[in-house]
Design a protein around this motif. Structure first.
Motif, PDB file in Angstrom:
ATOM      1  N   GLN A  90      -4.309   2.035  -2.220  1.00 29.96           N
ATOM      2  CA  GLN A  90      -3.673   2.103  -0.908  1.00 29.96           C
ATOM      3  C   GLN A  90      -4.684   1.844   0.202  1.00 29.96           C
ATOM      4  OE1 GLN A  90      -2.221   5.885   1.179  1.00 29.96           O
ATOM      5  NE2 GLN A  90      -0.277   5.003   0.423  1.00 29.96           N
ATOM      6  N   GLY A 142       0.814  -1.224   0.000  1.00 31.49           N
ATOM      7  CA  GLY A 142       0.000   0.000   0.000  1.00 31.49           C
ATOM      8  C   GLY A 142       0.838   1.260   0.000  1.00 31.49           C
ATOM      9  N   ASN A 143       2.001   1.198   0.645  1.00 32.96           N
ATOM     10  CA  ASN A 143       2.885   2.362   0.693  1.00 32.96           C
ATOM     11  C   ASN A 143       3.433   2.742  -0.672  1.00 32.96           C
ATOM     12  OD1 ASN A 143       2.591   2.484   3.464  1.00 32.96           O
ATOM     13  ND2 ASN A 143       4.472   1.347   3.894  1.00 32.96           N
ATOM     14  N   TYR A 159       1.672   3.002  -3.397  1.00 30.85           N
ATOM     15  CA  TYR A 159       0.651   3.672  -4.197  1.00 30.85           C
ATOM     16  C   TYR A 159       0.508   5.121  -3.731  1.00 30.85           C
ATOM     17  CZ  TYR A 159      -0.692  -0.804  -6.218  1.00 30.85           C
ATOM     18  OH  TYR A 159      -0.688  -1.992  -6.904  1.00 30.85           O
TER      19      TYR A 159
END
Length: 443
Positions: free
Chosen positions: A412, A402-403, A405
């Motif tokens: 994310q 997620g980090n 994006y």
């Protein structure tokens, strides 16, 4: 951060010695008696001495392997069986896949007898890691035993796997243990990349034969240790020369150079292994092959790894362990491109920099996203419904993905939301063990 490799053989031997030194004041029951009682599993045939040897070895292999008396006992039993045999290893054309014994005559020694004998001899080196001559003696004897076995069991896949395993273990214990940063090949030390290449070539020969003959059962927990030993070796080489390598990690907390690699001369025996990606790639390729062969076993048994069992087949935990290791290797590979991306995107000190490590921001983002997605696929297959740590491995990888994006993007938020659900479940199951990770995600 990606998980580190497991403890290497050389480090394990030193840890074993340290543990022994630290407990010198504690009464050692082994010192009180020369007799040792080992409880064997139910598979051991009381009327078959080789079957009993197999059971004894299996008991040792599944233990912490910290009792030299057990190893010596196995070797003594091998010596006795060899003396009582009719030297069946010198006969050709006979089926020695099964050992036989009776009151009237000697036994025939199968291939796995030689394998057990050789591995036990090599294991003795762990207990004498600081005695150079003894370590060499044990490995020479182990390799001689394997070669004698191969003379009478030509092309034995089991013995080929055994020989590869011994050759890999020999490198850290007999050779690397004697090296310094200043060592050179011409000092009488061989080029260790050539020795490693020879060991891996033998492994490939065994692997190819097993696949060709569809002997998928050879891709088992024991032979997975060959790939683990290789992974341990690469870890030892990665860390070679670092100060306080065997010391207390707390001593290095304030050292900003913890991850700085020690540069080696091109003439150093380890240079050819450290300065190439081919060995990491070889490990990845062959552990994936190993997984495929485990899946062939499961398919043959009509078992799907996606199903849950009240009493599951022993191959399923093995499969999860393999998937975990593969997933971790992809996490390690993602470290550099993901760091490049976050640095170029968020670090103001690099605002005018177009590339790091040969990667642009967009390239590093795409590469690291792909690697984390692949890692997630394997970590999901490694999930153990009874083991919260395996859930957390998945959640942390989702957070890392997620980090990569855009902030507050749909991708994310989806990864963060799913990770939060998993972490909450794991936290509840462990009475708050993962509270800190969960709070950091929620903030």
């Amino acid at each position: 951060m990606a998980p580190k490799r497991h403890l290497g053989l050389g480090k394990a031997a030193k840890s074993k010695k340290q543990k022994k030194d630290d407990s010198s004041e504690v009464e050692n029951p082994v010192q009180q008696s020369n007799e040792l009682t080992v409880e064997l599993n139910e598979e051991a045939d009381a009327n078959d001495e080789v079957s009993q040897l197999r059971a004894l070895w299996k008991t040792h292999a599944k233990s912490d392997k910290d009792n030299e008396l057990v190893v010596n006992g196995i070797i003594h039993e091998c010596d006795r069986l060899l003396r009582n045999s009719n030297l069946a290893e010198n006969k050709d054309g006979e089926d020695k896949s099964k050992a036989s014994t009776n009151d009237d005559g000697p036994i025939e020694l199968p291939a796995d007898f030689h394998s057990i004998y050789a591995l036990a001899l090599a294991d003795l080196a762990l207990f004498h890691s600081t005695e150079v001559d003894k370590v060499k003696e044990f490995f020479d004897a182990a390799l001689e035993r394997v070669d004698l076995g191969l003379q009478s069991h030509t092309g034995s896949i089991e013995l080929l796997f055994t020989k590869s395993r011994i050759l890999i273990n020999q490198i850290p214990l007999q050779y690397i243990s004697q090296l310094t940063v200043e060592s050179k090949v011409q000092d009488g030390v061989p080029k260790l990349d050539e020795k490693l290449d020879a060991a891996l070539k033998i492994y490939e020969e065994a692997e190819n034969q097993a696949k060709a003959l569809k002997q998928y059962e050879l891709f088992n927990e024991d032979n997975l240790e060959i790939l683990q030993a290789f992974d341990d070796l690469l870890e030892i080489i990665d860390n070679f020369g670092k100060d306080n390598l065997e010391g207390d990690e707390s001593d290095k907390e304030d050292d900003g150079d913890d991850d700085e690699e020690i540069q080696l001369s091109k003439k150093h025996p380890l240079y050819g292994i450290r300065n190439t990606d081919k060995y990491n790639e070889w490990w990845r390729d062959h552990i994936i092959h190993f997984l495929q062969n485990v899946d062939q076993q499961l398919e043959k048994l009509g078992i799907s790894y996606k199903q849950d069992y009240e009493t599951e087949n022993a191959l399923l935990p093995l499969r999860r362990e393999i998937c975990k290791r593969i997933g971790q290797s992809y996490l390690q590979e993602a470290e550099i491109p993901s760091t490049v991306f976050t640095t170029l995107k968020y670090d103001e000190g690099f605002a005018d920099v177009d590339q790091l490590e040969g990667l642009t921001r967009d390239e590093s983002q795409t590469i690291s996203q792909d690697l984390f997605k692949t890692a997630l696929d394997y970590l999901k297959m490694a999930e153990d419904k009874e083991e919260p740590e395996s859930w957390v491995n998945i959640a942390e990888s989702m957070i890392s993905l997620g980090n990569l994006y855009e902030l507050d993007s749909e991708e994310q938020e989806n990864y963060y939301t799913e990770a939060e659900k998993i972490l909450a479940k794991a936290n509840n199951a462990t009475n708050g063990k993962y509270e800190d990770i969960l709070e950091n995600l929620q903030t």
